[in-house]
Design an enzyme around this catalytic site. Structure first.
Site, PDB file in Angstrom:
ATOM      1  N   ASP A  17       0.545  53.419   5.121  1.00 29.90           N
ATOM      2  CA  ASP A  17      -0.780  53.839   4.665  1.00 29.90           C
ATOM      3  C   ASP A  17      -0.766  55.352   4.510  1.00 29.90           C
ATOM      4  O   ASP A  17       0.068  56.034   5.093  1.00 29.90           O
ATOM      5  CB  ASP A  17      -1.823  53.412   5.713  1.00 29.90           C
ATOM      6  CG  ASP A  17      -3.227  53.514   5.174  1.00 29.90           C
ATOM      7  OD1 ASP A  17      -3.390  53.566   3.937  1.00 29.90           O
ATOM      8  OD2 ASP A  17      -4.166  53.548   5.978  1.00 29.90           O
ATOM      9  N   GLY A  20      -1.330  57.565  -0.777  1.00 32.95           N
ATOM     10  CA  GLY A  20      -2.200  58.127  -1.814  1.00 32.95           C
ATOM     11  C   GLY A  20      -2.771  59.465  -1.377  1.00 32.95           C
ATOM     12  O   GLY A  20      -2.786  60.436  -2.154  1.00 32.95           O
ATOM     13  N   HIS A  34       3.891  57.041  -2.843  1.00 30.36           N
ATOM     14  CA  HIS A  34       4.599  55.807  -2.472  1.00 30.36           C
ATOM     15  C   HIS A  34       6.097  56.082  -2.310  1.00 30.36           C
ATOM     16  O   HIS A  34       6.740  55.534  -1.416  1.00 30.36           O
ATOM     17  CB  HIS A  34       4.350  54.710  -3.508  1.00 30.36           C
ATOM     18  CG  HIS A  34       2.925  54.237  -3.533  1.00 30.36           C
ATOM     19  ND1 HIS A  34       2.225  53.975  -2.377  1.00 30.36           N
ATOM     20  CD2 HIS A  34       2.056  54.001  -4.557  1.00 30.36           C
ATOM     21  CE1 HIS A  34       0.996  53.580  -2.690  1.00 30.36           C
ATOM     22  NE2 HIS A  34       0.877  53.599  -4.003  1.00 30.36           N
ATOM     23  N   GLU A  64      -4.635  42.143  -0.412  1.00 26.95           N
ATOM     24  CA  GLU A  64      -5.753  42.883  -1.020  1.00 26.95           C
ATOM     25  C   GLU A  64      -5.265  43.908  -2.059  1.00 26.95           C
ATOM     26  O   GLU A  64      -6.029  44.363  -2.908  1.00 26.95           O
ATOM     27  CB  GLU A  64      -6.546  43.667   0.045  1.00 26.95           C
ATOM     28  CG  GLU A  64      -7.541  42.838   0.832  1.00 26.95           C
ATOM     29  CD  GLU A  64      -6.845  41.979   1.871  1.00 26.95           C
ATOM     30  OE1 GLU A  64      -5.924  42.495   2.530  1.00 26.95           O
ATOM     31  OE2 GLU A  64      -7.201  40.798   1.998  1.00 26.95           O
ATOM     32  N   ARG A  68      -5.506  46.870  -6.998  1.00 29.74           N
ATOM     33  CA  ARG A  68      -5.158  48.224  -7.482  1.00 29.74           C
ATOM     34  C   ARG A  68      -4.840  48.195  -8.978  1.00 29.74           C
ATOM     35  O   ARG A  68      -4.540  47.140  -9.526  1.00 29.74           O
ATOM     36  CB  ARG A  68      -3.949  48.739  -6.717  1.00 29.74           C
ATOM     37  CG  ARG A  68      -4.296  48.910  -5.274  1.00 29.74           C
ATOM     38  CD  ARG A  68      -3.202  49.564  -4.507  1.00 29.74           C
ATOM     39  NE  ARG A  68      -3.685  49.747  -3.163  1.00 29.74           N
ATOM     40  CZ  ARG A  68      -3.529  50.853  -2.447  1.00 29.74           C
ATOM     41  NH1 ARG A  68      -2.847  51.858  -2.936  1.00 29.74           N
ATOM     42  NH2 ARG A  68      -4.027  50.943  -1.240  1.00 29.74           N
ATOM     43  N   LEU A 128      19.579  45.164  14.090  1.00 31.41           N
ATOM     44  CA  LEU A 128      18.138  45.319  13.866  1.00 31.41           C
ATOM     45  C   LEU A 128      17.621  44.321  12.823  1.00 31.41           C
ATOM     46  O   LEU A 128      18.212  44.173  11.757  1.00 31.41           O
ATOM     47  CB  LEU A 128      17.879  46.754  13.362  1.00 31.41           C
ATOM     48  CG  LEU A 128      16.475  47.055  12.833  1.00 31.41           C
ATOM     49  CD1 LEU A 128      15.455  47.063  13.964  1.00 31.41           C
ATOM     50  CD2 LEU A 128      16.463  48.393  12.094  1.00 31.41           C
TER      51      LEU A 128
HETATM   52  C1  FPP Z   1      -0.644  52.263   1.188  1.00 29.83           C
HETATM   53  O1  FPP Z   1      -0.928  53.613   0.893  1.00 29.83           O
HETATM   54  C2  FPP Z   1       0.655  51.836   0.657  1.00 29.83           C
HETATM   55  C3  FPP Z   1       0.855  50.817  -0.233  1.00 29.83           C
HETATM   56  C4  FPP Z   1      -0.220  50.000  -0.765  1.00 29.83           C
HETATM   57  C5  FPP Z   1       2.182  50.435  -0.754  1.00 29.83           C
HETATM   58  C6  FPP Z   1       3.352  50.992  -0.008  1.00 29.83           C
HETATM   59  C7  FPP Z   1       4.589  50.296  -0.381  1.00 29.83           C
HETATM   60  C8  FPP Z   1       5.721  50.906  -0.782  1.00 29.83           C
HETATM   61  C9  FPP Z   1       5.841  52.369  -0.924  1.00 29.83           C
HETATM   62  C10 FPP Z   1       6.933  50.107  -1.023  1.00 29.83           C
HETATM   63  C11 FPP Z   1       7.666  49.950   0.285  1.00 29.83           C
HETATM   64  C12 FPP Z   1       8.790  49.055   0.170  1.00 29.83           C
HETATM   65  C13 FPP Z   1       9.734  48.790   1.122  1.00 29.83           C
HETATM   66  C14 FPP Z   1      10.820  47.865   0.766  1.00 29.83           C
HETATM   67  C15 FPP Z   1       9.746  49.423   2.455  1.00 29.83           C
HETATM   68  P1  FPP Z   1      -2.298  53.952   0.147  1.00 29.83           P
HETATM   69  O2  FPP Z   1      -2.004  54.035  -1.321  1.00 29.83           O
HETATM   70  O3  FPP Z   1      -3.333  52.961   0.527  1.00 29.83           O
HETATM   71  O4  FPP Z   1      -2.629  55.347   0.694  1.00 29.83           O
HETATM   72  P2  FPP Z   1      -4.114  55.908   0.865  1.00 29.83           P
HETATM   73  O5  FPP Z   1      -4.737  55.104   1.953  1.00 29.83           O
HETATM   74  O6  FPP Z   1      -3.868  57.332   1.247  1.00 29.83           O
HETATM   75  O7  FPP Z   1      -4.794  55.773  -0.460  1.00 29.83           O
END
Ligand code: FPP
Length: 179
Positions: A17, A20, A34, A64, A68, A128
């Site tokens: 999290d 963004g 990301h 959810e 997006r 792991l």
């Molecule tokens: C939340 O941050 C993050 C996500 C919805 C996606 C994160 C997933 C990846 C980066 C891919 C990971 C893959 C592997 C294989 C580990 P947000 O966009 O909700 O951030 P915010 O709360 O600041 O808006």
């Protein structure tokens, strides 16, 4: 006799999290956030393998998150495939096992192919265990568990009076005793 180092947790769960917000603070597109989040996840997996953590669960994309914008969803799905294509050999060297939890039926074909390749390559490792929650939701997990139990009752494999908390747990994607 195996020694347990009590300073090292057995299972670490990480909710990805803030990607963004990280990007917004730097006037960058959300996808840069990301990418950064993914780099942090990579470093965590490597460190966890080194210090002897048994399980890491990464909550990457929830049920959810389909709300997006399509461009952001596509970017995340591509990042996942890219991560797996680039990192599986390194995870293999670190003896990592990879497991996905969540409904993968909605995952784009290319990303799903990368997932299957990686899971297969790492299947026989013994170190792991990394669980990646993808299109995962807690309520969805419980609903799925209830349906699996109902199927067993329907087919006469389970008596309704034998359903316990353990039955519900054992039919989750990741039962608590997840060995
Ligand atoms: C939340 O941050 C993050 C996500 C919805 C996606 C994160 C997933 C990846 C980066 C891919 C990971 C893959 C592997 C294989 C580990 P947000 O966009 O909700 O951030 P915010 O709360 O600041 O808006």
């Amino acid at each position: 006799m195996s020694e347990i180092n009590s300073a090292v947790p057995v299972h670490v769960g990480i909710i990805m999290d803030g990607n963004g917000r990280w990007a917004k603070q730097r006037n960058l597109p959300r996808t840069s956030g990301h990418k950064e989040g993914l780099d942090v996840a990579k470093a965590i997996v490597k460190a966890a393998a080194e210090i002897g953590i048994k399980y890491v669960t990464l909550y990457t994309f929830s049920t959810e998150n389909w709300k997006r914008p399509q461009a952001e969803i596509s970017a995340i799905m591509s990042l996942i495939a890219e991560y797996l294509d680039n990192e599986t050999d390194e995870m293999d060297r670190n003896n990592v096992v990879l497991n996905f939890i969540g409904d993968l039926s909605m995952i784009p074909k290319d990303s799903l192919a990368a997932i299957n390749r990686s899971v297969e390559q790492l299947r026989n490792n013994t170190g792991l265990k990394v669980n990646i929650a993808l299109n995962y939701g807690g309520r969805d997990d419980i609903t799925r568990s209830a349906k699996r139990i109902a199927e067993k009752v329907k087919h006469g494999e389970l008596d309704i009076n034998d359903i316990t908390e353990k039955t519900l747990n054992d039919n989750l994607y990741l039962p608590v005793d997840c060995d």
